[in-house]
Design a protein around this motif. Structure first.
Motif, mmCIF file in Angstrom:
data_model
loop_
_atom_site.group_PDB
_atom_site.id
_atom_site.type_symbol
_atom_site.label_atom_id
_atom_site.label_comp_id
_atom_site.label_asym_id
_atom_site.label_seq_id
_atom_site.Cartn_x
_atom_site.Cartn_y
_atom_site.Cartn_z
ATOM 1 N N LEU A 148 0.380 -1.305 -0.049
ATOM 2 C CA LEU A 148 0.283 -0.320 0.288
ATOM 3 C C LEU A 148 0.707 0.662 0.303
ATOM 4 O O LEU A 148 2.335 1.071 0.300
ATOM 5 C CB LEU A 148 -1.202 0.186 1.493
ATOM 6 C CG LEU A 148 -0.585 -0.347 2.880
ATOM 7 C CD1 LEU A 148 -1.835 0.851 3.757
ATOM 8 C CD2 LEU A 148 -0.571 -1.146 2.632
ATOM 9 N N SER A 149 0.183 3.006 -0.605
ATOM 10 C CA SER A 149 1.258 3.804 -0.344
ATOM 11 C C SER A 149 0.165 4.433 -0.096
ATOM 12 O O SER A 149 -1.288 4.635 0.034
ATOM 13 C CB SER A 149 1.376 4.101 -1.445
ATOM 14 O OG SER A 149 2.872 4.890 -2.180
ATOM 15 N N ASP A 150 0.494 6.276 0.363
ATOM 16 C CA ASP A 150 -0.332 7.150 0.266
ATOM 17 C C ASP A 150 -1.435 7.229 1.210
ATOM 18 O O ASP A 150 -2.800 7.400 1.247
ATOM 19 C CB ASP A 150 -0.626 7.443 -1.258
ATOM 20 C CG ASP A 150 0.351 7.798 -2.290
ATOM 21 O OD1 ASP A 150 0.951 8.986 -2.199
ATOM 22 O OD2 ASP A 150 0.494 6.524 -3.460
ATOM 23 N N THR A 151 -1.109 6.840 2.303
ATOM 24 C CA THR A 151 -2.593 6.480 3.627
ATOM 25 C C THR A 151 -2.064 8.280 4.208
ATOM 26 O O THR A 151 -3.414 8.152 5.146
ATOM 27 C CB THR A 151 -2.049 6.075 4.868
ATOM 28 O OG1 THR A 151 -0.745 5.868 4.635
ATOM 29 C CG2 THR A 151 -2.152 4.200 3.871
ATOM 30 N N HIS A 152 -1.501 8.570 4.214
ATOM 31 C CA HIS A 152 -1.828 10.657 4.482
ATOM 32 C C HIS A 152 -2.307 10.618 5.952
ATOM 33 O O HIS A 152 -3.039 10.922 5.761
ATOM 34 C CB HIS A 152 -2.113 11.028 3.806
ATOM 35 C CG HIS A 152 -1.563 10.857 2.492
ATOM 36 N ND1 HIS A 152 -0.727 12.503 1.898
ATOM 37 C CD2 HIS A 152 -1.694 10.757 1.504
ATOM 38 C CE1 HIS A 152 -0.103 11.864 0.669
ATOM 39 N NE2 HIS A 152 -0.958 11.165 0.194
ATOM 40 N N ASN A 153 -2.018 9.813 7.194
ATOM 41 C CA ASN A 153 -2.111 9.680 8.249
ATOM 42 C C ASN A 153 -3.486 8.908 8.412
ATOM 43 O O ASN A 153 -4.233 9.188 9.832
ATOM 44 C CB ASN A 153 -2.433 11.237 8.583
ATOM 45 C CG ASN A 153 -1.114 12.247 9.238
ATOM 46 O OD1 ASN A 153 -0.644 11.157 8.843
ATOM 47 N ND2 ASN A 153 -0.874 13.297 8.528
ATOM 48 N N LYS A 154 -3.703 8.609 7.718
ATOM 49 C CA LYS A 154 -5.181 7.146 7.561
ATOM 50 C C LYS A 154 -4.656 5.732 7.996
ATOM 51 O O LYS A 154 -5.576 5.547 7.868
ATOM 52 C CB LYS A 154 -6.395 7.997 6.596
ATOM 53 C CG LYS A 154 -6.425 9.456 6.148
ATOM 54 C CD LYS A 154 -7.822 9.441 4.721
ATOM 55 C CE LYS A 154 -8.091 11.276 5.028
ATOM 56 N NZ LYS A 154 -9.028 11.438 5.748
ATOM 57 N N HIS A 155 -3.555 5.722 8.230
ATOM 58 C CA HIS A 155 -3.780 4.679 8.310
ATOM 59 C C HIS A 155 -4.012 3.963 9.886
ATOM 60 O O HIS A 155 -4.086 2.410 9.403
ATOM 61 C CB HIS A 155 -2.128 4.684 8.960
ATOM 62 C CG HIS A 155 -1.129 5.358 9.268
ATOM 63 N ND1 HIS A 155 -0.825 6.444 9.411
ATOM 64 C CD2 HIS A 155 -0.696 5.283 11.289
ATOM 65 C CE1 HIS A 155 -0.506 7.078 10.174
ATOM 66 N NE2 HIS A 155 -0.253 6.401 11.667
ATOM 67 N N ARG A 156 -4.415 4.635 10.933
ATOM 68 C CA ARG A 156 -5.112 3.556 11.723
ATOM 69 C C ARG A 156 -6.765 3.554 11.545
ATOM 70 O O ARG A 156 -7.424 3.393 12.377
ATOM 71 C CB ARG A 156 -5.104 4.409 13.208
ATOM 72 C CG ARG A 156 -3.931 4.553 13.994
ATOM 73 C CD ARG A 156 -3.503 5.404 15.437
ATOM 74 N NE ARG A 156 -2.301 5.334 15.226
ATOM 75 C CZ ARG A 156 -1.706 4.656 15.727
ATOM 76 N NH1 ARG A 156 -2.219 3.212 16.338
ATOM 77 N NH2 ARG A 156 0.139 4.960 16.578
ATOM 78 N N GLN A 157 -6.710 3.984 10.337
ATOM 79 C CA GLN A 157 -7.940 3.636 9.726
ATOM 80 C C GLN A 157 -8.314 2.287 9.267
ATOM 81 O O GLN A 157 -9.142 1.915 8.296
ATOM 82 C CB GLN A 157 -9.047 4.831 8.609
ATOM 83 C CG GLN A 157 -9.044 6.150 9.026
ATOM 84 C CD GLN A 157 -9.935 7.025 8.217
ATOM 85 O OE1 GLN A 157 -9.902 6.821 7.683
ATOM 86 N NE2 GLN A 157 -9.483 8.047 8.784
#
Length: 188
Positions: free
Chosen positions: A6-15
């Motif tokens: 994956l890539s480009d989670t922009h701080n949404k990784h915890r979602q």
């Protein structure tokens, strides 16, 4: 071997919950939005908590505070920060090119190349613009890894095979920074 890419989670990784099983977790950059140390620490703490036997990550254009880093102290042994270097897992050589570093650093004899930027005209279109990098494209076809994993172009999630190379764009957010893709598992 299975790779969760994956890539480009922009701080949404915890979602991201209920991620699929894999042997290796790979993140191709832009795990932060503003590139602050606080954002990086939050991502690293999340990454450490993940149950994958091996975890690899590289920087993207948003991960500014790590652009010139060569290592990160006190990471567990199963986490690999690939900044113009490689690691070997189960006989496969992974090489990570740091964002905005010269493609001439990509060595021969690697199996899996990780960059943030896509090669030009290969899974790189977003809003009608091709965001890929021509120099990376030339280097990829010269070095000829079995797999090239990247992100950056949010609207071009997917994969294709071209000239014996398997290309994967793992950007899971759309252009409105909403998670709209499920991370892909690649079976080698």
């Amino acid at each position: 071997m299975k790779i969760l890419h994956l890539s480009d989670t922009h701080n949404k990784h915890r979602q991201l919950t209920d991620l699929p099983d894999a042997d290796v977790f790979v993140h191709c950059g832009d795990f932060t939005d503003n590139g602050t140390e606080e954002e990086v620490l939050d991502f690293l703490n999340w990454l450490i908590e993940l149950p994958y036997p091996h975890k690899i990550f590289i920087t993207g254009n948003h991960d500014i505070c790590l652009w010139e880093a060569t290592s990160i102290e006190e990471l567990p042994d199963n986490i690999h920060f690939l900044q113009d270097c490689y690691c070997e897992i189960n006989g496969f050589k992974f090489f990570g090119l740091a964002y905005n570093h010269p493609e001439s650093l990509i060595p021969h004899n690697i199996d899996i190349l990780l960059t943030h930027e896509p090669p030009f005209m290969i899974l790189d279109e977003s809003n009608g613009i091709h965001w890929g990098n021509s120099a990376i494209k030339s280097a990829v076809f010269k070095v000829s890894p079995r797999y090239h994993l990247f992100g950056h172009s949010h609207e071009s999630f997917g994969n294709l095979e071209l000239k014996g190379i398997n290309f994967y764009n793992g950007a899971i957010l759309d252009n409105n920074n909403v998670i709209n893709q499920r991370p892909k598992v690649i079976t080698l």
